[in-house]
Design an enzyme around this catalytic site. Structure first.
Site, PDB file in Angstrom:
ATOM      1  N   GLN A  84      11.343   4.136   4.395  1.00  0.00           N
ATOM      2  CA  GLN A  84      11.273   4.761   5.720  1.00  0.00           C
ATOM      3  C   GLN A  84      12.602   4.596   6.447  1.00  0.00           C
ATOM      4  O   GLN A  84      13.106   3.473   6.461  1.00  0.00           O
ATOM      5  CB  GLN A  84      10.129   4.135   6.526  1.00  0.00           C
ATOM      6  CG  GLN A  84       8.788   4.445   5.904  1.00  0.00           C
ATOM      7  CD  GLN A  84       7.607   4.043   6.760  1.00  0.00           C
ATOM      8  OE1 GLN A  84       6.476   4.188   6.349  1.00  0.00           O
ATOM      9  NE2 GLN A  84       7.827   3.533   7.950  1.00  0.00           N
ATOM     10  N   HIS A 135       5.576   7.988  10.005  1.00  0.00           N
ATOM     11  CA  HIS A 135       4.813   6.763  10.294  1.00  0.00           C
ATOM     12  C   HIS A 135       4.568   6.636  11.804  1.00  0.00           C
ATOM     13  O   HIS A 135       5.407   6.107  12.526  1.00  0.00           O
ATOM     14  CB  HIS A 135       5.617   5.564   9.766  1.00  0.00           C
ATOM     15  CG  HIS A 135       4.857   4.279   9.762  1.00  0.00           C
ATOM     16  ND1 HIS A 135       5.338   3.133   9.196  1.00  0.00           N
ATOM     17  CD2 HIS A 135       3.632   3.948  10.253  1.00  0.00           C
ATOM     18  CE1 HIS A 135       4.466   2.162   9.331  1.00  0.00           C
ATOM     19  NE2 HIS A 135       3.425   2.630   9.982  1.00  0.00           N
ATOM     20  N   ARG A 156       0.327   1.213   3.431  1.00  0.00           N
ATOM     21  CA  ARG A 156       1.749   1.178   3.093  1.00  0.00           C
ATOM     22  C   ARG A 156       1.994   2.110   1.927  1.00  0.00           C
ATOM     23  O   ARG A 156       1.220   2.117   0.950  1.00  0.00           O
ATOM     24  CB  ARG A 156       2.207  -0.244   2.712  1.00  0.00           C
ATOM     25  CG  ARG A 156       2.350  -1.197   3.888  1.00  0.00           C
ATOM     26  CD  ARG A 156       3.477  -0.787   4.858  1.00  0.00           C
ATOM     27  NE  ARG A 156       3.585  -1.651   6.015  1.00  0.00           N
ATOM     28  CZ  ARG A 156       3.095  -1.377   7.231  1.00  0.00           C
ATOM     29  NH1 ARG A 156       2.438  -0.250   7.447  1.00  0.00           N
ATOM     30  NH2 ARG A 156       3.270  -2.215   8.220  1.00  0.00           N
ATOM     31  N   ASN A 180      -2.869  -2.337  16.963  1.00  0.00           N
ATOM     32  CA  ASN A 180      -2.959  -0.887  16.756  1.00  0.00           C
ATOM     33  C   ASN A 180      -4.036  -0.497  15.741  1.00  0.00           C
ATOM     34  O   ASN A 180      -3.990   0.575  15.159  1.00  0.00           O
ATOM     35  CB  ASN A 180      -1.587  -0.318  16.352  1.00  0.00           C
ATOM     36  CG  ASN A 180      -0.992  -1.060  15.170  1.00  0.00           C
ATOM     37  OD1 ASN A 180      -1.686  -1.781  14.474  1.00  0.00           O
ATOM     38  ND2 ASN A 180       0.293  -0.864  14.930  1.00  0.00           N
TER      39      ASN A 180
HETATM   40  P1  NAD Z   1      -6.367  -7.271   8.050  1.00  0.00           P
HETATM   41  O1  NAD Z   1      -5.557  -8.465   7.671  1.00  0.00           O
HETATM   42  O2  NAD Z   1      -7.308  -7.370   9.183  1.00  0.00           O
HETATM   43  O3  NAD Z   1      -7.200  -6.756   6.778  1.00  0.00           O
HETATM   44  C1  NAD Z   1      -6.634  -6.566   5.527  1.00  0.00           C
HETATM   45  C2  NAD Z   1      -7.740  -6.657   4.491  1.00  0.00           C
HETATM   46  O4  NAD Z   1      -7.215  -6.232   3.218  1.00  0.00           O
HETATM   47  C3  NAD Z   1      -8.258  -8.086   4.291  1.00  0.00           C
HETATM   48  O5  NAD Z   1      -9.673  -8.085   4.368  1.00  0.00           O
HETATM   49  C4  NAD Z   1      -7.786  -8.452   2.881  1.00  0.00           C
HETATM   50  O6  NAD Z   1      -8.651  -9.345   2.219  1.00  0.00           O
HETATM   51  C5  NAD Z   1      -7.755  -7.096   2.219  1.00  0.00           C
HETATM   52  N1  NAD Z   1      -6.910  -7.033   1.025  1.00  0.00           N
HETATM   53  C6  NAD Z   1      -5.698  -7.594   0.799  1.00  0.00           C
HETATM   54  N2  NAD Z   1      -5.253  -7.266  -0.409  1.00  0.00           N
HETATM   55  C7  NAD Z   1      -6.183  -6.478  -0.982  1.00  0.00           C
HETATM   56  C8  NAD Z   1      -6.262  -5.816  -2.219  1.00  0.00           C
HETATM   57  N3  NAD Z   1      -5.292  -5.908  -3.139  1.00  0.00           N
HETATM   58  N4  NAD Z   1      -7.355  -5.067  -2.460  1.00  0.00           N
HETATM   59  C9  NAD Z   1      -8.358  -4.964  -1.544  1.00  0.00           C
HETATM   60  N5  NAD Z   1      -8.332  -5.577  -0.351  1.00  0.00           N
HETATM   61  C10 NAD Z   1      -7.248  -6.312  -0.071  1.00  0.00           C
HETATM   62  O7  NAD Z   1      -5.286  -6.126   8.298  1.00  0.00           O
HETATM   63  P2  NAD Z   1      -5.465  -4.773   9.131  1.00  0.00           P
HETATM   64  O8  NAD Z   1      -5.187  -5.023  10.571  1.00  0.00           O
HETATM   65  O9  NAD Z   1      -6.740  -4.136   8.742  1.00  0.00           O
HETATM   66  O10 NAD Z   1      -4.221  -3.937   8.561  1.00  0.00           O
HETATM   67  C11 NAD Z   1      -4.135  -3.618   7.187  1.00  0.00           C
HETATM   68  C12 NAD Z   1      -2.788  -3.013   6.874  1.00  0.00           C
HETATM   69  O11 NAD Z   1      -2.680  -1.729   7.485  1.00  0.00           O
HETATM   70  C13 NAD Z   1      -1.588  -3.782   7.442  1.00  0.00           C
HETATM   71  O12 NAD Z   1      -1.213  -4.880   6.660  1.00  0.00           O
HETATM   72  C14 NAD Z   1      -0.523  -2.711   7.454  1.00  0.00           C
HETATM   73  O13 NAD Z   1       0.156  -2.657   6.217  1.00  0.00           O
HETATM   74  C15 NAD Z   1      -1.308  -1.410   7.656  1.00  0.00           C
HETATM   75  N6  NAD Z   1      -1.092  -0.847   9.012  1.00  0.00           N
HETATM   76  C16 NAD Z   1      -0.535   0.389   9.120  1.00  0.00           C
HETATM   77  C17 NAD Z   1      -0.288   0.923  10.373  1.00  0.00           C
HETATM   78  C18 NAD Z   1       0.304   2.305  10.543  1.00  0.00           C
HETATM   79  O14 NAD Z   1       0.819   2.621  11.618  1.00  0.00           O
HETATM   80  N7  NAD Z   1       0.240   3.158   9.556  1.00  0.00           N
HETATM   81  C19 NAD Z   1      -0.582   0.178  11.527  1.00  0.00           C
HETATM   82  C20 NAD Z   1      -1.205  -1.058  11.380  1.00  0.00           C
HETATM   83  C21 NAD Z   1      -1.434  -1.573  10.113  1.00  0.00           C
END
Ligand code: NAD
Length: 358
Positions: free
Chosen positions: A285, A309, A256, A117
């Site tokens: 949530q 969400h 989050r 997603n």
């Molecule tokens: P991903 O694993 O591809 O990328 C996450 C990135 O964040 C990585 O590059 C990592 O190094 C970086 N990171 C981790 N901790 C960090 C910090 N403290 N400071 C800066 N960078 C940091 O993940 P993604 O697919 O891009 O998704 C990211 C997050 O988005 C998911 O873990 C989830 O919590 C959230 N998400 C939300 C929804 C929604 O419906 N709202 C849907 C999908 C994902």
């Protein structure tokens, strides 16, 4: 084998719209697949407290499936109870509802449908940036009220063009946000992430990495949060960090809720330190009715773009994460190797570097 799924109740909408696959009613469309192989499939939305369906059945479930939209929180204490648990599948992206350190200790694998997603969320982020910067919500509310006073909303409306925009986290979503923002001609695109983007990827979006977080936030007009929730990101955006933001910056968080301190954000919006805050994720949530983020406003009465969400649960996304959940289950049941990109926790070890520096 007992498979337990915690999904949200979709009510009448889910009965009318079968593509709402992530709901209690439509059960990720895997019941027939599981039952035809003799497995037991239990689905509920009842997830809080020791007497909940979730906590009762986790005791002898081998597989737990839950969506981040209505997460069954699998704490370290519950891991002690979950004696038969072997694999947790996140139907979506983001597995912070599971105590991942406990999963390593208990040799329980955690998989998510990576990428399922990320476009859905990236589009929502761009929409949030636009609606905050252009002061859309108060303008629409004015129209619904029957009023017409252009100056009242134009006084807090700007262009995205020429702004400095930064993402905290430049993974799958963060990078897609940068790609989608480039055509708006920002002054600069920045990112803050302990993982550096490959040079070609950086060049393709003309993004610059800033290594220090305070330095990063002090340069941005618009900040979007796209990092997972873990020990290193919980409460990252707090009163102290907000004091280093440019006065009147906009903040979008679809990652989050708990990455931001709830009260610090509400206070910063009220004082005008933040001009706007938008997103779809909450520290708990479903969010309680009196959650301050539902109604918080900036001094001019706008700046709130909060929704439930749902950014990652468009009908397109649901088709992808339902299929991905089935693929992960199928790999597990047939002993096939899982897609490496989906592995958050492998057998007794971390499978990703995205949940903090370890
Ligand atoms: P991903 O694993 O591809 O990328 C996450 C990135 O964040 C990585 O590059 C990592 O190094 C970086 N990171 C981790 N901790 C960090 C910090 N403290 N400071 C800066 N960078 C940091 O993940 P993604 O697919 O891009 O998704 C990211 C997050 O988005 C998911 O873990 C989830 O919590 C959230 N998400 C939300 C929804 C929604 O419906 N709202 C849907 C999908 C994902």
């Amino acid at each position: 084998m007992k498979v337990l799924a915690i999904l949200y109740s979709g009510g009448a909408a889910a009965k009318e719209e079968p593509r709402l696959l992530g709901t209690l009613e439509n059960e990720l469309a895997i019941r027939e697949y599981l039952e035809s192989q003799g497995h037991e499939y239990l689905v509920s939305d009842d997830k809080e407290g020791p007497d909940s369906f979730f906590q009762k059945h986790i005791a002898d479930a081998e597989v737990l499936i839950t969506t981040p939209f209505h997460p069954g929180y699998l704490t370290a204490d519950l891991f002690e109870k979950a004696k038969k648990l072997k694999i947790c599948i996140t139907a979506g992206v983001g597995s912070d509802h599971i105590d991942l350190n406990a999963a390593v200790a208990h040799q329980v694998q955690v998989l998510e449908v990576s990428g399922s997603n990320v476009v859905s969320v990236a589009e929502h982020v761009v929409m949030n940036i636009l609606l905050l910067v252009r002061n859309f919500v108060p303008a629409h509310e004015m129209i619904e009220r029957g009023d017409w006073q252009v100056s009242q909303v134009a006084r807090n409306a700007f262009d995205v063009e020429g702004k400095v925009i930064g993402t905290i986290g430049a993974g799958r979503i963060g990078y897609r946000v940068l790609q989608r923002l480039l055509p708006f001609n920002p002054k600069e695109l920045l990112y803050y992430d302990y993982a550096t983007l490959p040079a070609e990827a950086e060049k393709a979006v003309n993004a610059r990495r800033v290594e220090d977080l305070k330095d990063f936030v002090s340069q941005c007009d618009i900040i979007t949060v796209n990092a997972p929730l873990h020990e290193g990101s919980r409460g990252l955006i707090n009163t102290e960090l907000l004091s280093h933001f440019k006065k009147g910056a906009w903040l979008v968080n679809t990652a989050r809720g708990a990455i931001c301190d709830k009260d610090a954000v509400a206070a910063a919006l009220k004082s005008g330190q933040l001009r706007g805050y938008a997103g779809d994720v909450w520290d708990v949530q479903p969010a309680p009715r009196d959650h301050v983020w539902r109604t918080m406003k900036n001094p001019l009465g706008g700046g709130n773009g909060m929704v439930p969400h749902y950014s990652g649960t468009t009908l397109d996304a649901q088709a992808r994460y339902a299929k991905g959940t089935k693929d992960i289950l199928d790999n597990y049941l047939t002993g096939k190797e899982q897609e490496p990109g989906n592995v958050i926790i492998g057998l007794g070890k971390w499978g990703t570097k995205a949940y903090g520096q370890r």
